[in-house]
Design an enzyme around this catalytic site. Structure first.
Site, mmCIF file in Angstrom:
data_model
loop_
_atom_site.group_PDB
_atom_site.id
_atom_site.type_symbol
_atom_site.label_atom_id
_atom_site.label_comp_id
_atom_site.label_asym_id
_atom_site.label_seq_id
_atom_site.Cartn_x
_atom_site.Cartn_y
_atom_site.Cartn_z
ATOM 1 N N ASP A 92 36.286 35.458 34.356
ATOM 2 C CA ASP A 92 37.289 36.487 34.535
ATOM 3 C C ASP A 92 38.608 35.790 34.839
ATOM 4 O O ASP A 92 38.656 34.600 35.089
ATOM 5 C CB ASP A 92 36.879 37.464 35.634
ATOM 6 C CG ASP A 92 36.971 36.831 37.011
ATOM 7 O OD1 ASP A 92 36.909 37.568 37.986
ATOM 8 O OD2 ASP A 92 37.089 35.602 37.102
ATOM 9 N N ASP A 267 28.909 43.340 32.620
ATOM 10 C CA ASP A 267 28.627 42.437 33.738
ATOM 11 C C ASP A 267 28.603 43.285 35.000
ATOM 12 O O ASP A 267 29.375 44.264 35.098
ATOM 13 C CB ASP A 267 29.700 41.347 33.867
ATOM 14 C CG ASP A 267 30.875 41.830 34.717
ATOM 15 O OD1 ASP A 267 31.791 42.460 34.155
ATOM 16 O OD2 ASP A 267 30.856 41.610 35.963
HETATM 17 C C1 LIG Z 1 35.620 40.134 34.081
HETATM 18 C C2 LIG Z 1 37.047 39.986 33.585
HETATM 19 O O1 LIG Z 1 37.860 40.824 34.430
HETATM 20 C C3 LIG Z 1 39.156 40.521 34.592
HETATM 21 O O2 LIG Z 1 39.592 39.402 34.349
HETATM 22 N N1 LIG Z 1 39.925 41.568 35.042
HETATM 23 C C4 LIG Z 1 39.361 42.744 35.426
HETATM 24 N N2 LIG Z 1 38.170 42.727 36.057
HETATM 25 C C5 LIG Z 1 37.618 43.941 36.432
HETATM 26 C C6 LIG Z 1 36.415 43.918 37.147
HETATM 27 C C7 LIG Z 1 35.855 45.129 37.539
HETATM 28 N N3 LIG Z 1 34.731 45.401 38.277
HETATM 29 C C8 LIG Z 1 34.679 46.754 38.379
HETATM 30 N N4 LIG Z 1 33.717 47.434 39.055
HETATM 31 C C9 LIG Z 1 32.703 46.721 39.794
HETATM 32 N N5 LIG Z 1 35.708 47.361 37.742
HETATM 33 C C10 LIG Z 1 36.484 46.362 37.212
HETATM 34 C C11 LIG Z 1 37.682 46.381 36.498
HETATM 35 C C12 LIG Z 1 38.253 45.161 36.122
HETATM 36 C C13 LIG Z 1 39.516 45.121 35.437
HETATM 37 O O3 LIG Z 1 40.150 46.155 35.133
HETATM 38 N N6 LIG Z 1 40.037 43.907 35.126
#
Ligand SMILES: CCOC(=O)Nc1nc2cc3nc(NC)[nH]c3cc2c(=O)[nH]1
EC number: 2.4.2.29
Length: 371
Positions: A92, A267
């Site tokens: 991420d 994930d």
């Molecule tokens: C996995 C890559 O995610 C990112 O780089 N940005 C991001 N991550 C999120 C993780 C999230 N986890 C949840 N719920 C547990 N909602 C999420 C949203 C994002 C997001 O908008 N943007």
């Protein structure tokens, strides 16, 4: 030409099953990615993770840049070598975790600045720095743009501001990433629960051009129903020939309902986190193994599973481990839960390939939610 070919083998309604081909191995979709936060899928060895059938895991930029630092991981050969996982890794960009984990953080056009929850040290995360950490230092296979995940509920004006910032950061991320032949960059759709913003976000991302597209800004408290209402249209705004990745999702029923709406990758920390607390996920729904009713239950969690944690240990023994606070309990239940999530995505892949996904979806809900 996309660096990672995505071959859709069959569709059933909006559901798709296929293969995302990467230099480190094929990713069968629908795919569930176990979360390997600090260079480990918590309480599991990489061999156990591999045994469950996982084709790819997720690594967290925020945690690794703070400890042991991305530069040290690089000096030690990169994240795959460091943790001995030789299949694909998606990292991420760190933005979401900064906002949810670091106490002090500031968001400007230029960057996210924050202090470490580990030692209070100051850090700056720009789209460019996030790309450097993920692609050059950690060496991940699928890199995510830096984005802003707006909290829910959001006023439309606030959601627009976040979506537009994320779109500008998408461009900066793409420029910093450049063209690479063994790594790819995914863009992230934002727009909270507003259809027009989701459409506009998708148009901006498509103009820039990505190898895959994530749906962000969901699983942030809106609940299953509201999430599904967004997923009724949001995946369709994205290119149908590229992978669609719904971040942070979710419970088993969330995965099934999202696949039905055209999502390919997921994930979530749920299987590992709930496993560490004694919650086992099964075809008949979740169960809490600390419950007294399992005290002398000699049956395993799933006799039909090929996972030793699911097949070879009695519920009575697993309950004992949790009551005694034995580490093995957390190991076995994390292993079982990840194996169950892999079995669920495997069953969905088969159902789509055989044109019986709607029946699978109905049967799963009846059994899993049946109570
Ligand atoms: C996995 C890559 O995610 C990112 O780089 N940005 C991001 N991550 C999120 C993780 C999230 N986890 C949840 N719920 C547990 N909602 C999420 C949203 C994002 C997001 O908008 N943007």
């Amino acid at each position: 030409m996309a660096a990672f070919p995505f071959e859709i083998e069959a569709t059933d309604g909006k559901a798709r099953t296929g293969v995302l081909k990467t230099p480190r191995g094929d990713i069968r979709t629908p795919a569930f990615m176990p979360v390997g936060t600090a260079a480990t899928v918590k309480a599991m060895t990489v061999d156990q993770v591999k045994d469950t059938g996982a084709d790819i895991i997720l690594g967290n930029t925020y945690h690794l840049m703070l400890r042991p630092s991305a530069e040290r991981v690089k000096r030690l050969g990169g994240l795959h070598k460091f943790m001995r996982w030789d299949k694909p890794i998606l990292t991420d960009s760190g933005g979401f975790q900064v906002m949810s984990l670091s106490g002090i953080s500031k968001l400007t056009e230029e960057a996210v600045t924050f202090s470490s929850h580990v030692d209070g040290s100051k850090h700056v995360l720009t789209p460019e720095r996030s790309i450097e950490i993920q692609a050059d230092l950690l060496g991940s296979d699928i890199v995510m743009q830096l984005d802003e995940c707006v909290a829910w509920p959001a006023e439309e004006a606030r959601a627009r501001k976040g979506m537009e910032l994320s779109a500008r950061w998408a461009k900066r991320s793409k420029d910093a990433f450049g063209t690479r032949d063994t790594q790819v960059l995914f863009g992230i759709q934002q727009g909270s629960t507003f259809e027009n913003l989701r459409r506009e976000s998708s148009e901006r991302l498509r103009e820039i051009g990505f190898d895959g597209y994530a749906i962000g800004g969901l699983a942030v408290g809106e609940g299953h129903q509201a999430m599904c209402e967004v997923l009724d249209y949001a995946p369709g705004f994205l290119p149908e020939d590229r992978p669609r990745y719904l971040m942070g999702v979710g419970k088993p029923i969330d995965l099934v309902e999202a696949v039905a709406r055209g999502v390919d990758m997921f994930d979530c920390v749920l299987p590992t986190r709930s496993g560490r607390h004694g919650q086992a996920w099964t075809w008949d729904g979740p169960i809490n193994l600390k419950n007294a009713k399992y005290a002398e239950d000699e049956t395993p969690l799933d006799p039909d599973s090929d996972c030793p944690a699911s097949r070879d240990y009695s519920k009575a023994y697993l309950r004992h481990l949790f009551k005694a606070e034995e580490i093995l309990g957390q190991v076995l239940l994390s292993w079982h839960n990840i194996a169950f999530f892999q079995a669920l995505t495997a069953a969905m892949r088969a159902a789509i390939a055989e044109g019986r996904f709607e029946q699978f979806r109905r049967d799963f809900a009846a059994r899993h939610l049946g109570g």
